[in-house]
Write an enzyme that holds these catalytic residues in place. Structure first.
Site, PDB file in Angstrom:
ATOM      1  N   ARG A 172      99.482  91.858 106.746  1.00 32.89           N
ATOM      2  CA  ARG A 172      98.624  91.006 105.926  1.00 32.89           C
ATOM      3  C   ARG A 172      98.246  91.770 104.664  1.00 32.89           C
ATOM      4  NH1 ARG A 172      99.357  85.806 107.203  1.00 32.89           N
ATOM      5  NH2 ARG A 172      98.942  85.358 109.421  1.00 32.89           N
ATOM      6  N   GLU A 195     106.992  81.032 115.048  1.00 35.45           N
ATOM      7  CA  GLU A 195     106.557  82.423 115.014  1.00 35.45           C
ATOM      8  C   GLU A 195     106.806  83.169 116.322  1.00 35.45           C
ATOM      9  OE1 GLU A 195     102.526  82.661 113.671  1.00 35.45           O
ATOM     10  OE2 GLU A 195     103.017  81.965 111.653  1.00 35.45           O
TER      11      GLU A 195
END
Length: 217
Positions: free
Chosen positions: A67, A100
């Protein structure tokens, strides 16, 4: 105890910045019973969903990915934006699990919903519990790109996920809320779960169009 919508008088709205995912808007409004107008800026967000997949031993499917805003690889649950027009939230959650984590949903129930940061954003989130999951056939697997290309998956006991949250080892907000909510629901024999297609009063928000132009700067 139930959150309620407030009937504010919206005088104007302008878009201060328009981004690929969210916009920064500035509203001028008056609260009921008030005379003075207030001004607040916040992010308009499409909303998001997450999914906490459990196996027969109450292990949680977790993913690990980078992230950039925080410069860290975080442990998370599969999640994504509500950015497909007309797609119901629970269908979006199932799609994210397939994309995912290469898993297809068997049974799906609604676990919890919240606003991520209601002082600065209108982002609303929902997380579902998925059980009886099966692998996505190889021919149907999603090709992950960008940060998602390096996703790592694993199965972790729910109690261990909660321990990671409470010890400060895991920081992703969806993982935090989902794991604590799942642990609470488990203690209640999963009786608090709601149908996956339950109404979502917090999304979309009631129209707050002041009838004025949404001016971009």
């Amino acid at each position: 105890m139930t959150d309620t919508h407030e009937d504010v008088r919206l005088h104007s709205r302008r878009t201060a910045y328009s981004g690929a995912i969210s916009d920064m808007v500035v509203d001028s409004f008056t609260l009921p019973g008030h005379d003075a107008a207030l001004q607040r800026e916040y992010l308009q967000h499409p909303g998001a969903v997450g999914i906490i997949a459990l196996d027969a031993d109450d292990r949680v499917l977790v993913i690990n990915q980078y992230r950039h805003p925080v410069g860290m690889r975080l442990w998370e649950v599969p999640a994504g934006l509500l950015d497909v027009d007309g797609e119901p939230p629970h269908i979006a959650a199932a799609r994210e699990l397939a994309e995912e984590a290469d898993l297809e949903v068997g049974r799906l129930d609604l676990l919890v919903e919240w606003f991520s940061s209601p002082g600065i954003s209108d982002e609303a989130l929902r997380v579902y519990v998925a059980r009886d999951c099966t692998p996505v056939p190889d021919a149907d697997k999603h090709e992950r790109t960008g940060e998602e290309r390096d996703i790592v998956t694993g199965w972790v006991p729910l109690d261990d996920v909660v321990d990671a949250v409470l010890s400060g080892s895991a920081h992703n907000p969806t993982l935090v809320v989902a794991s604590l909510a799942a642990a609470a629901a488990k203690r209640r024999g999963w009786t608090t779960l709601r149908p996956a297609d339950s109404p979502w009063p917090a999304r979309p928000l009631p129209s707050r169009d002041p009838g004025a132009s949404d001016r971009a700067e």
